[in-house]
Design a protein around this motif. Structure first.
Motif, PDB file in Angstrom:
ATOM      1  N   SER A   1       0.842  -1.209   0.000  1.00 15.54           N
ATOM      2  CA  SER A   1       0.000   0.000   0.000  1.00 15.54           C
ATOM      3  C   SER A   1       0.871   1.250   0.000  1.00 15.54           C
ATOM      4  O   SER A   1       0.597   2.226  -0.719  1.00 15.54           O
ATOM      5  CB  SER A   1      -0.892   0.042   1.243  1.00 15.54           C
ATOM      6  N   LEU A   2       1.928   1.213   0.805  1.00 16.84           N
ATOM      7  CA  LEU A   2       2.818   2.375   0.873  1.00 16.84           C
ATOM      8  C   LEU A   2       3.560   2.545  -0.460  1.00 16.84           C
ATOM      9  O   LEU A   2       3.675   3.673  -0.977  1.00 16.84           O
ATOM     10  CB  LEU A   2       3.817   2.189   2.031  1.00 16.84           C
ATOM     11  N   SER A   3       4.031   1.454  -1.016  1.00 11.48           N
ATOM     12  CA  SER A   3       4.742   1.527  -2.293  1.00 11.48           C
ATOM     13  C   SER A   3       3.816   2.020  -3.401  1.00 11.48           C
ATOM     14  O   SER A   3       4.212   2.803  -4.260  1.00 11.48           O
ATOM     15  CB  SER A   3       5.297   0.161  -2.700  1.00 11.48           C
ATOM     16  N   TRP A   4       2.560   1.548  -3.361  1.00 14.03           N
ATOM     17  CA  TRP A   4       1.567   2.028  -4.345  1.00 14.03           C
ATOM     18  C   TRP A   4       1.396   3.549  -4.200  1.00 14.03           C
ATOM     19  O   TRP A   4       1.413   4.287  -5.191  1.00 14.03           O
ATOM     20  CB  TRP A   4       0.217   1.325  -4.123  1.00 14.03           C
ATOM     21  N   PHE A   5       1.252   4.014  -2.957  1.00 12.17           N
ATOM     22  CA  PHE A   5       1.041   5.444  -2.731  1.00 12.17           C
ATOM     23  C   PHE A   5       2.233   6.249  -3.252  1.00 12.17           C
ATOM     24  O   PHE A   5       2.087   7.239  -3.955  1.00 12.17           O
ATOM     25  CB  PHE A   5       0.832   5.725  -1.234  1.00 12.17           C
TER      26      PHE A   5
ATOM     27  N   ALA B   1       6.388   9.739  -7.208  1.00 10.93           N
ATOM     28  CA  ALA B   1       7.253   8.806  -7.942  1.00 10.93           C
ATOM     29  C   ALA B   1       8.736   9.182  -7.889  1.00 10.93           C
ATOM     30  O   ALA B   1       9.587   8.314  -7.741  1.00 10.93           O
ATOM     31  CB  ALA B   1       6.788   8.692  -9.383  1.00 10.93           C
ATOM     32  N   ASP B   2       9.040  10.477  -8.000  1.00 12.25           N
ATOM     33  CA  ASP B   2      10.458  10.843  -8.142  1.00 12.25           C
ATOM     34  C   ASP B   2      11.130  11.208  -6.831  1.00 12.25           C
ATOM     35  O   ASP B   2      12.247  11.712  -6.813  1.00 12.25           O
ATOM     36  CB  ASP B   2      10.586  12.012  -9.132  1.00 12.25           C
TER      37      ASP B   2
ATOM     38  N   VAL C   1       9.643  10.513   1.939  1.00 15.08           N
ATOM     39  CA  VAL C   1       8.174  10.491   1.845  1.00 15.08           C
ATOM     40  C   VAL C   1       7.591   9.894   3.130  1.00 15.08           C
ATOM     41  O   VAL C   1       6.660  10.445   3.727  1.00 15.08           O
ATOM     42  CB  VAL C   1       7.708   9.686   0.599  1.00 15.08           C
ATOM     43  N   VAL C   2       8.180   8.773   3.581  1.00  9.48           N
ATOM     44  CA  VAL C   2       7.669   8.125   4.804  1.00  9.48           C
ATOM     45  C   VAL C   2       7.802   9.081   5.990  1.00  9.48           C
ATOM     46  O   VAL C   2       6.845   9.285   6.758  1.00  9.48           O
ATOM     47  CB  VAL C   2       8.441   6.805   5.081  1.00  9.48           C
TER      48      VAL C   2
END
Ligand SMILES: Nc1ncnc2c1ncn2[C@@H]1O[C@H](COP(=O)(O)OP(=O)(O)O)[C@@H](O)[C@H]1O
Ligand SMILES: O=C(CO)[C@@H](O)[C@H](O)COP(=O)(O)O
Length: 504
Positions: free
Chosen positions: A304-308, A314-315, A321-322
């Protein structure tokens, strides 16, 4: 030159190979990513050749970049993503892409299994026949690709295919065998009753070995391909969650494992096989001989985190981000996230539920969404803890592993939502370290897994629950629990809409 063993952690997003000495020191680590293909909603496939290539690249790097000498590597063992179906023909060639643990296309087959065997199935396997497990996938192939099923001579799980390519020997260990839901857990043999009920030839099932058993030396072909020595011995290895538990020192029922990989897992050590959660929680053979474990799985935790991140940042750097979630508040300023983005397994076995953000407000910024994702994943773990607590379990320590354990903020959130002490590992290589431990025990370096644990498993940070935050999270979890029943019908209708419109 110090002797070492290699622990191969074949995950869903990558393979990581760790070289570990007799003293439990990780002297080198290499890894490589590989793709996950989702050609249709509910499908999740990988090319088994990618696992072999990526593992070989990691091993070659250990030899070339990290200067490991092939003669130094005494043993290798494996931790593997569970349940994935690899089918081989009479010449041991792969017949179709592997269908993974998060592939949920087999709802019809799951229902057929229950209609035919009902509670008897749960009695034999201690599990429900959920879409993610191997048997429903095998029946999907039988029904939808009969020409492939007819050619299939051997069924393997991911790490067993990798081991086969390195040694030429076909085998499966008990911890992965329980994950097929074709093993009779009480008798510890392939269940003839299940095989007969679904007309599956027993010859499809490979020989069973223990996780610490010798499964043969590296063969000539793989020695030439990788640079390894044919003197190096391989050992059975185990399911990634079993190996994660071994590498995290989960050796008593009061310690609980919290693993945030692509999936998420709350796992408990079970000393006896008679325990049966009637399929609400999974029940599996351990990689430790004669031990067992139970677990609840959140299908999309790290995913879910990777999808977000992939969709909205993305960049940017993953850690940044976390950590931006620290700019938000406990409860993400009133925003909740339910991580059902590929369906769910526990406590709601529902392939058609989908995720949601609830409470979006004009004040919310991106960091609130990140925080809601981190918290939502742990609320779903809290649901699993509640299942255990309802059955009388009490935990004093949570050991946190997996890619998610890289974030101290996320571990503090866990301590607050679980209201329990969370500890991290010095070598955050839970499953890979567990695999290395199985090779170390297999080689006879240690008398037992528990002797090896005393030397190999070292804890690092401790995160204690903060009373104020615990109270807030308790209220928020009560609200979170309403999301599943409130969104079930709506999200099922949306999935049905996609099916009607040819997207599934
Ligand atoms: N810096 C980070 N902080 C927190 N979580 C992370 C970080 N980097 C990666 N992750 C999470 O770790 C997950 C991968 O964990 P890993 O244990 O390597 O998975 P797998 O074994 O399934 O391949 C990713 O899905 C991602 O969400
Ligand atoms: O399906 C399960 C357990 O039943 C998953 O836990 C897989 O074993 C994949 O693990 P990760 O790649 O997320 O570690």
């Amino acid at each position: 030159m110090t002797d070492c063993v290699l622990g191969v952690d074949l995950g869903t997003s990558a393979v990581k190979v760790s070289a570990v000495t007799k003293a439990g020191e990780i002297i080198a680590q290499e890894g490589m990513d590989f793709p996950l293909r989702q050609p249709k909603p509910g499908y999740a496939e990988q090319d088994p050749e990618d696992w072999v290539s990526a593992t070989t690249v990691a091993i070659v790097r250990l030899i070339l970049n990290d200067q490991l000498k092939p003669e130094q590597i005494k043993g290798i063992s494996y931790s593997g993503q569970m349940h994935g179906l690899v089918l081989l023909d009479a010449d041991n060639q792969v017949l179709r892409p592997a269908m993974l643990w998060n592939d949920t296309r087999s709802t019809k087959q799951r229902e057929e299994i229950m209609a035919k065997m009902g509670d008897r199935f749960i009695e034999i396997t201690h599990n429900q026949p959920l879409e993610g497990f191997t048997l429903p996938k095998l029946l999907w192939v039988k029904e939808n690709q009969p020409e492939i099923f007819a050619k299939a001579k051997t069924m393997l799980l991911p790490k067993d295919y990798l081991r086969f390519r390195m040694t030429g020997n076909l085998a499966i260990d008990y911890s992965d065998a329980t994950g097929t839901v074709m093993l009779d857990v009480d008798k510890q043999v392939w269940s003839q009753e299940i095989l007969d009920a679904f007309d599956i030839p027993a010859s499809l099932c490979p020989p069973l070995v223990r996780s610490i058993d010798n499964t043969g030396n590296i063969d000539d072909w793989y020695a030439q391909y990788s640079g390894l020595s044919t003197e190096t011995v391989t050992f059975g290895g185990g399911a990634d969650n079993a190996c994660g538990a071994v590498g995290a020192g989960i050796d008593s029922p009061t310690k609980v494992l919290s693993s945030i990989g692509t999936s998420g897992v709350i796992l408990k050590y079970e000393p006896q096989k008679e325990t049966n959660y009637n399929g609400v929680l999974q029940y599996e053979d351990h990689a430790i001989p004669d031990a067992f474990y139970s677990m609840g799985v959140t299908l999309a935790a790290g995913f879910s985190l990777s999808w977000f991140k992939k969709t909205f940042a993305a960049d940017e750097d993953f850690t940044a981000v976390v950590e931006s979630a620290a700019q938000s508040t406990v409860g993400a300023n009133g925003l909740l996230f339910a991580p059902y983005i590929v369906g769910e397994r526990a406590p709601y076995a529902d392939a058609d539920i989908r995720g949601s953000f609830i409470g979006i407000d004009g004040i919310h910024q991106r960091h609130d969404f990140v925080r809601a994702v981190l918290e939502g994943i742990i609320f779903s773990f809290r649901d699993l803890m509640d299942e255990y607590e309802a059955k009388g379990s009490r935990f004093d320590t949570v050991v946190s592993i997996g890619g998610g354990a890289k974030s101290p903020l996320w571990q503090q959130i866990q301590a607050n939502i679980f209201n329990t002490k969370v500890v991290s590992l010095k070598n955050e290589q839970g499953p890979g370290l567990g695999a290395a431990m199985l090779a170390a025990v297999g080689l006879g370096w240690f008398k037992s897994v528990s002797e090896c644990t005393k030397v190999f498993v070292k804890f690092k940070d401790v995160f204690l629950p903060r009373a104020n935050d615990v109270a807030k999270y308790r209220k928020l979890h009560d609200i979170y629990k309403q999301i599943y029943p409130s969104t079930k019908e709506i999200t099922h209708e949306l999935v049905a809409y996609r099916r009607e419109n040819g997207e599934e």
